[in-house]
Scaffold this active site. Structure first.
Site, short mmCIF file in Angstrom:
data_model
loop_
_atom_site.label_atom_id
_atom_site.label_comp_id
_atom_site.label_asym_id
_atom_site.label_seq_id
_atom_site.Cartn_x
_atom_site.Cartn_y
_atom_site.Cartn_z
N GLU A 187 -17.12 11.95 -10.71
CA GLU A 187 -16.55 13.28 -10.68
C GLU A 187 -17.26 14.11 -9.61
O GLU A 187 -18.49 14.24 -9.63
CB GLU A 187 -16.73 13.99 -12.03
N CYS A 188 -16.50 14.69 -8.71
CA CYS A 188 -17.01 15.62 -7.69
C CYS A 188 -18.19 15.00 -6.94
O CYS A 188 -18.00 14.11 -6.12
CB CYS A 188 -17.35 16.96 -8.32
N GLY A 189 -19.43 15.43 -7.21
CA GLY A 189 -20.56 14.83 -6.52
C GLY A 189 -20.65 13.33 -6.74
O GLY A 189 -20.99 12.57 -5.82
#
Length: 439
Positions: free
Chosen positions: A328-330
């Site tokens: 997720e994201c990072g």
């Protein structure tokens, strides 16, 4: 079931001091022997860790746009057995999105209305006196049926300033629950996504203890406790979200920490095993894990260490040959080919996806996301509709893999960040909050 009395700590806008008030109140009430249950209104994954540090109980998000009634009920039931609930609002009291979500527009006012927790409005009175009452009265009267406890005046410059400001509040008929003198040392360190993470604060416990002393000196804690109210809790709560696998290797350190607490609570409650590991310490995910999950965080601040963590990256690639990996994201960025930091240095990432991202030229991405999966991701089948939130500053240079999903913002406009899938690896820029068909 008995009511869950509480208060909603909100403000006219961000930056007025509501986090300081929330943390000080959580600690002071806990020191007084109360069992205090914290909550955060809105899609924030940093503040709940500060709340837990202040009172020793996990803090949970409540979100009217992203959560349906069943999940809302399951999360509010975390208040069972608590003496008082303290919720921290997001942005300004009435700030939300234009289009209604599963329960509302996502504002703190809606959370207060749904729970029955009266609003404590923290007002920065710098540069004004009686005029602050007009602001407070406008917030009080904008939604006349909203439960409202009173105001806390923040950044008061002098005794005369207090007298004038109190006079305005008295004329408006608004209870003053506290008056906080102006102090320059009450600001928590911040970064581009808001506060630094709780685990990074150099002396968090001492800071929170100081906030508690400050509130004891300047806030009427007895009046605050007396103003707490709430609606009855459900006798039989719904279940929290089910786990996406039985044995979940979860990256957990200063680079990977943005996971919503209700998800982890649901996974554990259903019997899943959470196996934490630290990429920054060059640890590989558990060899017998069914799933590797890389949460968001700040990989851009640690990109060199992540690129050099050979044990981590080799273990990740070995797992992905036969079993799912999700970021997720990072975490999504780390699954990609490369990440360019703010100084323009490119760091090689895991290479399980073709994503290339850059912080050298920052681009702001913020908002709710509605997602319809084109293919499966861990825990959800193709066609599943999910709700989440995106918040980052990176620029996408290349996103060559097959899209994971069709993504729109809160108002239905298409979003280019569709996520990616390649083999057993999937990734998204949004942080999952809930499935629309929960449970």
């Amino acid at each position: 079931m008995a009511e869950a009395p509480g208060l909603m700590i909100s403000a006219p806008s961000s930056g007025t001091g509501k986090t300081t008030v929330t943390l000080g109140l959580l600690r002071a009430l806990t020191e007084d022997g109360l069992t205090v249950q914290p909550f955060k209104s809105g899609p924030d994954y940093i503040d709940p860790a500060f709340h837990q540090a202040a009172c020793g109980r996990p803090s949970f998000n409540l979100d009217g746009w992203a959560m349906g009634a069943d999940l809302w009920q399951a999360i509010t039931h975390r208040a069972a057995g608590a003496d008082i609930c303290i919720a921290e609002g997001s942005m300004g009291l009435y700030d939300g999105v234009a289009t209604r979500g599963m329960q509302g527009h996502g504002s703190s006012a809606e959370t207060a209305q749904a729970t029955g927790w009266p609003v404590v409005l923290v007002i920065d009175v710098s540069g004004q006196a009686q005029s602050a009452a007009a602001t407070a009265l406008g917030f009080r009267n904008y939604a006349p049926d909203l439960p409202f406890a009173g105001v806390i005046l923040n950044r008061v410059a002098s005794a005369r300033h207090e007298r004038l400001t109190r006079a305005g509040m008295e004329r408006a008929g608004l209870p003053v629950l506290g008056v906080l003198p102006r102090r320059g040392d009450l600001t928590l360190p911040e970064r581009h996504l808001g506060l630094i993470q709780a685990v990074e604060h150099p002396d968090l416990d001492a800071a929170i203890a100081g906030y508690a002393r400050f509130l004891r000196d300047h806030v009427d804690l007895a009046a605050l406790r007396g103003a707490a109210a709430g609606k009855d809790l459900p006798a039989t709560p719904s279940a929290l979200p089910a786990p996406p696998a039985q044995r979940i290797a979860l990256a957990r350190d200063a680079a990977f920490s943005f996971t919503y607490p209700h998800l982890l609570e649901g996974w554990r409650a259903a019997g899943a095993e959470i196996l934490p590991f630290s990429p920054l310490a060059d640890e590989a995910p558990a060899a017998d894990a069914d799933l590797v999950w890389l949460p968001g965080g700040y990989p851009e601040l640690h990109a060199g260490r992540i690129a050099a963590a050979d044990t981590f990256s080799e273990g990740l690639r070995r797992h992905a040959r036969t079993r799912p990996v999700h970021g997720e994201c990072g975490g999504y960025m780390v699954l990609g080919e490369g990440l360019i930091d703010k100084d323009g240095t490119r760091h090689r990432m895991a290479g399980l996806l073709g994503l290339e991202t850059s912080y050298e030229t920052r681009r702001f991405h913020l908002g709710y996301r509605r997602v319809v999966l084109e293919t499966a991701m861990p825990g959800h089948a193709p066609g599943a509709a999910l709700r989440g939130h995106e918040f980052h500053y990176c620029t996408i240079l290349d996103q060559p893999d097959a899209p994971l999903a069709r993504v729109t913002d809160a108002d239905g406009a298409p979003v280019a960040e569709t996520g990616s899938v390649r083999g057993h690896a999937t990734g998204t820029f949004f942080h999952l909050i809930a499935a629309e068909n929960h449970p």
